[in-house]
Write a protein that holds these residues in place. Structure first.
Motif, PDB file in Angstrom:
ATOM      1  N   UNK A 395       0.849  -1.197   0.000  1.00  0.00           N
ATOM      2  CA  UNK A 395       0.000   0.000   0.000  1.00  0.00           C
ATOM      3  C   UNK A 395       0.884   1.246   0.000  1.00  0.00           C
ATOM      4  N   UNK A 396       1.875   1.240   0.893  1.00  0.00           N
ATOM      5  CA  UNK A 396       2.784   2.386   1.022  1.00  0.00           C
ATOM      6  C   UNK A 396       3.526   2.639  -0.292  1.00  0.00           C
ATOM      7  N   UNK A 397       4.039   1.572  -0.898  1.00  0.00           N
ATOM      8  CA  UNK A 397       4.792   1.727  -2.149  1.00  0.00           C
ATOM      9  C   UNK A 397       3.920   2.304  -3.256  1.00  0.00           C
ATOM     10  N   UNK A 398       2.709   1.797  -3.359  1.00  0.00           N
ATOM     11  CA  UNK A 398       1.854   2.235  -4.467  1.00  0.00           C
ATOM     12  C   UNK A 398       1.405   3.670  -4.310  1.00  0.00           C
ATOM     13  N   UNK A 401       3.775   6.083  -6.145  1.00  0.00           N
ATOM     14  CA  UNK A 401       4.021   6.018  -7.580  1.00  0.00           C
ATOM     15  C   UNK A 401       3.372   7.189  -8.301  1.00  0.00           C
ATOM     16  N   UNK A 402       3.993   7.577  -9.440  1.00  0.00           N
ATOM     17  CA  UNK A 402       3.548   8.767 -10.152  1.00  0.00           C
ATOM     18  C   UNK A 402       2.255   8.547 -10.935  1.00  0.00           C
ATOM     19  N   UNK A 403       2.086   7.356 -11.526  1.00  0.00           N
ATOM     20  CA  UNK A 403       0.930   7.138 -12.393  1.00  0.00           C
ATOM     21  C   UNK A 403      -0.356   7.138 -11.561  1.00  0.00           C
ATOM     22  N   UNK A 404      -1.380   7.956 -11.970  1.00  0.00           N
ATOM     23  CA  UNK A 404      -2.614   8.020 -11.175  1.00  0.00           C
ATOM     24  C   UNK A 404      -3.300   6.657 -11.029  1.00  0.00           C
ATOM     25  N   UNK A 405      -3.013   5.712 -11.935  1.00  0.00           N
ATOM     26  CA  UNK A 405      -3.654   4.397 -11.836  1.00  0.00           C
ATOM     27  C   UNK A 405      -3.252   3.686 -10.545  1.00  0.00           C
ATOM     28  N   UNK A 406      -2.112   4.056  -9.954  1.00  0.00           N
ATOM     29  CA  UNK A 406      -1.679   3.385  -8.736  1.00  0.00           C
ATOM     30  C   UNK A 406      -2.501   3.810  -7.519  1.00  0.00           C
TER      31      UNK A 406
ATOM     32  N   UNK B 232       3.539  12.718  -4.802  1.00  0.00           N
ATOM     33  CA  UNK B 232       2.101  12.477  -4.698  1.00  0.00           C
ATOM     34  C   UNK B 232       1.494  13.396  -3.647  1.00  0.00           C
ATOM     35  N   UNK B 233       2.272  13.687  -2.572  1.00  0.00           N
ATOM     36  CA  UNK B 233       1.760  14.596  -1.545  1.00  0.00           C
ATOM     37  C   UNK B 233       1.658  16.012  -2.109  1.00  0.00           C
ATOM     38  N   UNK B 234       2.687  16.445  -2.865  1.00  0.00           N
ATOM     39  CA  UNK B 234       2.647  17.776  -3.468  1.00  0.00           C
ATOM     40  C   UNK B 234       1.417  17.903  -4.371  1.00  0.00           C
ATOM     41  N   UNK B 235       1.158  16.840  -5.159  1.00  0.00           N
ATOM     42  CA  UNK B 235       0.005  16.852  -6.061  1.00  0.00           C
ATOM     43  C   UNK B 235      -1.295  16.972  -5.268  1.00  0.00           C
ATOM     44  N   UNK B 236      -1.378  16.245  -4.148  1.00  0.00           N
ATOM     45  CA  UNK B 236      -2.591  16.311  -3.325  1.00  0.00           C
ATOM     46  C   UNK B 236      -2.757  17.709  -2.739  1.00  0.00           C
ATOM     47  N   UNK B 237      -1.638  18.359  -2.364  1.00  0.00           N
ATOM     48  CA  UNK B 237      -1.720  19.724  -1.825  1.00  0.00           C
ATOM     49  C   UNK B 237      -2.246  20.678  -2.889  1.00  0.00           C
ATOM     50  N   UNK B 238      -1.810  20.480  -4.144  1.00  0.00           N
ATOM     51  CA  UNK B 238      -2.251  21.389  -5.208  1.00  0.00           C
ATOM     52  C   UNK B 238      -3.719  21.161  -5.536  1.00  0.00           C
ATOM     53  N   UNK B 239      -4.163  19.888  -5.487  1.00  0.00           N
ATOM     54  CA  UNK B 239      -5.599  19.701  -5.771  1.00  0.00           C
ATOM     55  C   UNK B 239      -6.442  20.276  -4.637  1.00  0.00           C
ATOM     56  N   UNK B 240      -5.876  20.362  -3.412  1.00  0.00           N
ATOM     57  CA  UNK B 240      -6.623  20.968  -2.310  1.00  0.00           C
ATOM     58  C   UNK B 240      -6.559  22.495  -2.380  1.00  0.00           C
ATOM     59  N   UNK B 251       9.481  13.428 -14.770  1.00  0.00           N
ATOM     60  CA  UNK B 251       8.751  12.205 -15.084  1.00  0.00           C
ATOM     61  C   UNK B 251       7.408  12.183 -14.346  1.00  0.00           C
ATOM     62  N   UNK B 252       7.382  12.724 -13.111  1.00  0.00           N
ATOM     63  CA  UNK B 252       6.118  12.760 -12.382  1.00  0.00           C
ATOM     64  C   UNK B 252       5.130  13.657 -13.127  1.00  0.00           C
ATOM     65  N   UNK B 253       5.600  14.823 -13.576  1.00  0.00           N
ATOM     66  CA  UNK B 253       4.720  15.721 -14.308  1.00  0.00           C
ATOM     67  C   UNK B 253       4.194  15.041 -15.580  1.00  0.00           C
ATOM     68  N   UNK B 254       5.084  14.334 -16.292  1.00  0.00           N
ATOM     69  CA  UNK B 254       4.661  13.710 -17.548  1.00  0.00           C
ATOM     70  C   UNK B 254       3.591  12.647 -17.333  1.00  0.00           C
ATOM     71  N   UNK B 255       3.557  12.061 -16.142  1.00  0.00           N
ATOM     72  CA  UNK B 255       2.525  11.072 -15.855  1.00  0.00           C
ATOM     73  C   UNK B 255       1.222  11.713 -15.406  1.00  0.00           C
ATOM     74  N   UNK B 256       1.255  13.023 -15.120  1.00  0.00           N
ATOM     75  CA  UNK B 256       0.076  13.683 -14.569  1.00  0.00           C
ATOM     76  C   UNK B 256      -0.292  14.937 -15.347  1.00  0.00           C
TER      77      UNK B 256
END
Lengths: 439, 347
Positions: A395-398, A401-406, B232-240, B251-256
């Motif tokens: 759970x923690x690892x996923x 991950x960058x891809x929103x599918x995770x 992922x936390x930074x992204x969650x902060x921006x959506x909030x 690479x994170x940006x390219x996936x989102x």
């Protein structure tokens, strides 16, 4: 007091007391409702996010396994054929897909061969390569193969990706989405129940559609097994000795205080201990369930000892006295009478301890179990020394991950973890109900 | 009796298997380190496991410093073979390694990682310069010969060309290797570009170290938030908070790209091409370090390292570049380093 009191009309002080009681009840009810609402919110959000992980989009197309591409030497020798890597298989699949779509008369405008390749999971070439190497005779044939669709295509059928979001998305185009819809209409693509989520290994960031919990579930089961085999006998033996045989003196008092303290030590400390003792000193391998199990055993022992001692203490002294009075030795009294009566309490405590151990990540961080592991561990006992992951770790690892599918995968893994925990707690409750005796 | 007996036998069996298995050798490669390198390492590990007869390597994350500390614990099967790192190894770490017997280290540069600034897809677009970031986030700015607390609260106060939006920045916390790059390539650069560096030197009497320190101290009044977790936390902060601007890896940006829009820096849009050419200024090299003593002991270690830097994987058309790694123009030199097992002091 001039006014006489009546049982039918409450006097001011009674009314005040009644009001106080009503207020207290309201507060209590509000507290319960708040707790339940929080739980409901958690469960709803986890299930809402994670239910999709149990379904997956597959596409079925005829694939021509071109012999001159996959076996350039033509000897059908698996060692030579292994030189064609998965990167050589990918274009082959895309080509087969293109030919099949053209034959079926599906419009391919705006979809480049690269885009076609992007609709098939990168897991598919590996799957086909493994199949070919296992059975070289199928080369040259055309087979109906079922493959995973890529994460974004799968996301479209689950509502995560839309035509609008695809406009902005660098990894999927609206043309691919329209093609996927056309393929689904033609019966080539379907979204169905996905066992691979429970049995498959983890996958890298580029293939969220293929990521599964198989290795993590095995790792967790191995660790829980080790904890059960070690913590239960040690814990019960320690409790029986402390409760029934040990003299009450300063030393046993100190031990008692220490056990209670140990139960409150932050779990990461056990991980530090595990790294120092089991890996650096004893030379056990990293990322192995045996080390995880040993660390979790240390963590669970205090819980089991405290629960067991409480269960032993709850057996009335009259039982012991009766046994001793009939000439039983102290050990016979304990093992023939006290222990069986305390068993339901001991089992409940043990199961609750195991459930706690099942959900722990922090102590596993330092012993190398918070890792990307794709190989299944062998059967125990050897398998206990192979690298493995664990459910909470997955759970923690996923979530990282960058891809929103995770996000969906992580929530799905949480559901699985919750199901395990609920099942264990349920067993604990049932055991208690079934065997508990009251005096 | 029976319980005590079975306990004793179970313990005995466990002890025997433990010693037996500890004697048998490890057959998988063990990797730990940077969470920035982690996705690339897992992609390579997965492809390696599929295409070779070796088991898939085990890849742990935990950060560059943790990875290098574990790497430097010593030589032997219970230690890691490879440390992933988003920064070069430090002298102090090389010294620790040497103390513990790890003297032969091979440094492998796998490519470059771009650091981008991104905001909510529905908000206005931003065109930054390093000077804008310095003036938005510095704790104190030089003004008429004295240092004053940073008064800027909206982006258009920093630079009239920027939208009138409140400054809310989510930057990596100090435990991240990314923060070092952000401080040096954005904040310090901006300090120098805006002329503030000269002004600070005038104020403090020419102390260059102190001036750099002043340049890189970030305001602590809540305008800038340190993110110690992952992107992922930074992204969650921006959506909030849709007014927020976050620092991400390319690479994170390219996936989102469906939820984020990227800001330009000095009018250059970040992409693998502009970073490779050096036009986009904020990037850093990524590394992994191999314990040379393990090369011929751990099966698959040499093959994994060679596979990682092969053109098929790390080249501009490989899966790593597709995921967002800026491939190294000098990849051939890196391949030679791995093939020859050239250690760091030999270079």
């Amino acid at each position: 007091m001039t006014q006489s009191s009546s049982l039918l009309t409450a006097d001011p002080r009674t009314r005040a007391r009644n009001r106080a009681e009503a207020r207290f009840r309201a507060f209590g009810l509000a507290a319960v409702i708040t707790g339940l609402a929080a739980l409901a919110l958690l469960v709803i959000s986890v299930i809402g996010n994670g239910a999709g992980a149990f379904r997956q989009t597959y596409l079925t197309i005829p694939v021509t396994l071109s012999a001159d591409r996959l076996d350039p030497e033509g000897n059908r020798d698996p060692a030579e054929m292994a030189r064609v890597t998965t990167f050589g298989y990918a274009p082959l699949l895309a080509q087969s897909l293109q030919m099949h779509l053209q034959a079926e008369g599906i419009d391919l405008t705006g979809v480049s061969p690269q885009a076609l390749m992007g609709m098939i999971s990168q897991e598919a070439p590996a799957q086909v390569r493994a199949m070919v190497l296992a059975n070289p005779d199928i080369l040259g044939e055309t087979l109906e193969l079922e493959m995973l669709a890529s994460g974004r295509i799968d996301g479209y059928f689950k509502g995560r990706v839309t035509l609008e979001s695809a406009e902005r998305d660098a990894n999927v185009s609206p043309a691919q989405i329209r093609l996927a819809q056309a393929m689904a209409d033609a019966g080539m693509m379907e979204t169905r129940w996905n066992w691979a989520f429970l049995t498959g290994p983890d996958a890298s960031d580029q293939r969220p559609e293929a990521a599964g919990l198989g290795v993590a579930i095995l790792g967790s089961l191995y660790m829980i097994g080790v904890v059960l085999v070690l913590a239960l006998p040690i814990g019960v033996a320690a409790s029986i000795y402390l409760e029934e045989f040990a003299p009450k003196n300063r030393l046993t008092d100190i031990i008692e205080v220490n056990i209670s303290n140990l139960a409150a030590v932050p779990s990461i400390v056990f991980g530090i201990l595990g790294l120092a003792i089991f890996i650096n000193l004893a030379g056990l391998p990293q990322s192995a369930p045996i080390v995880g199990g040993l660390v979790l055993t240390l963590m669970t022992l205090p819980t089991i000892i405290i629960a067991t001692r409480a269960a032993l203490r709850a057996v009335p002294p009259s039982i012991r006295s009766a046994a001793l009075g009939l000439g039983a030795s102290k050990m016979q009294a304990v093992f023939h009478h006290v222990l069986p009566l305390a068993a339901p309490g001991i089992l409940t405590g043990t199961i609750l301890g195991l459930a706690q151990a099942l959900g722990e990540t922090a102590p596993l961080l330092l012993i190398g179990m918070v890792a990307f592991v794709r190989e299944y561990p062998d059967m125990p006992p050897e398998g206990l020394f192979d690298p493995a992951s664990a459910l909470p770790v997955q759970v923690y690892n996923w979530t990282q991950r960058a891809d929103p599918a995770f996000v969906e995968r992580a929530a799905g893994a949480t559901i699985v973890l919750l199901v395990f925990l609920v099942a264990m707690n349920l067993i604990a409750v049932l055991l208690r109900r079934r065997f508990e005796r009251r005096w | 009796m029976s319980i005590a007996y079975s306990t004793a036998s179970a313990l005995a069996i466990l002890a025997v298997t433990a010693t037996a298995a500890a004697a048998q050798s490890r057959d998988n490669v063990q990797i730990a380190g940077s969470s920035t390198v982690l996705p690339y390492a897992t992609i390579v590990a997965e492809a390696f496991g599929e295409n070779f007869d070796f088991p898939t390597p085990v890849v742990e994350s935990g950060g560059s410093s943790t990875g290098l500390r574990r790497f430097c614990e010593g030589v032997g099967e219970t230690t890691t073979d490879i440390a992933n790192s988003s920064r070069p190894i430090r002298e102090s770490e090389i010294a620790t390694c040497a103390e513990n017997g790890v003297t032969e280290i091979i440094e492998v540069r796998i490519g470059y990682d771009g650091i981008v600034f991104a905001s909510d897809i529905n908000g206005p677009s931003f065109e930054f310069t390093p000077a804008d970031w310095y003036q938005a986030l510095a704790a104190e700015l030089p003004m008429d010969g004295a240092m004053i607390a940073n008064p800027n609260t909206a982006w258009n106060e920093v630079n009239p060309d920027l939208p009138a939006q409140e400054i809310a920045a989510f930057i990596p916390g100090t435990r991240h290797g990314t923060r070092e790059v952000f401080d040096e390539k954005v904040i310090l650069q901006g300090c120098e570009d805006s002329g503030a560096y000269e002004a600070i030197l005038d104020i403090n009497g020419g102390d260059e170290d102190a001036a750099e320190e002043t340049c890189m101290s970030i305001r602590g009044d809540g305008v800038s938030v340190d993110i110690d977790g992952d992107y992922t936390e930074t992204l969650a902060r921006i959506s909030a908070n849709p007014e927020g601007i976050g620092v991400f890896g390319l690479s994170f940006y390219q996936n989102n790209t469906a939820s984020l829009q990227v800001a330009t820096m000095n009018d250059v849009v970040p992409s693998t091409e502009t970073i490779a050419s050096g036009e986009y200024p904020v990037s850093r090299p990524l590394f992994f370090y191999i314990k040379a003593d393990h090369l011929d002991v751990i099966p698959g270690l040499r093959e994994y390292a060679e596979f990682f830097v092969s053109d098929e994987i790390a080249g501009p058309w490989g899966p790593l570049a597709a995921y967002g790694l800026v491939s190294d123009p000098e990849l051939a030199a890196t391949q030679a380093v791995v093939a020859n097992g050239t250690t760091m002091d030999a270079m």
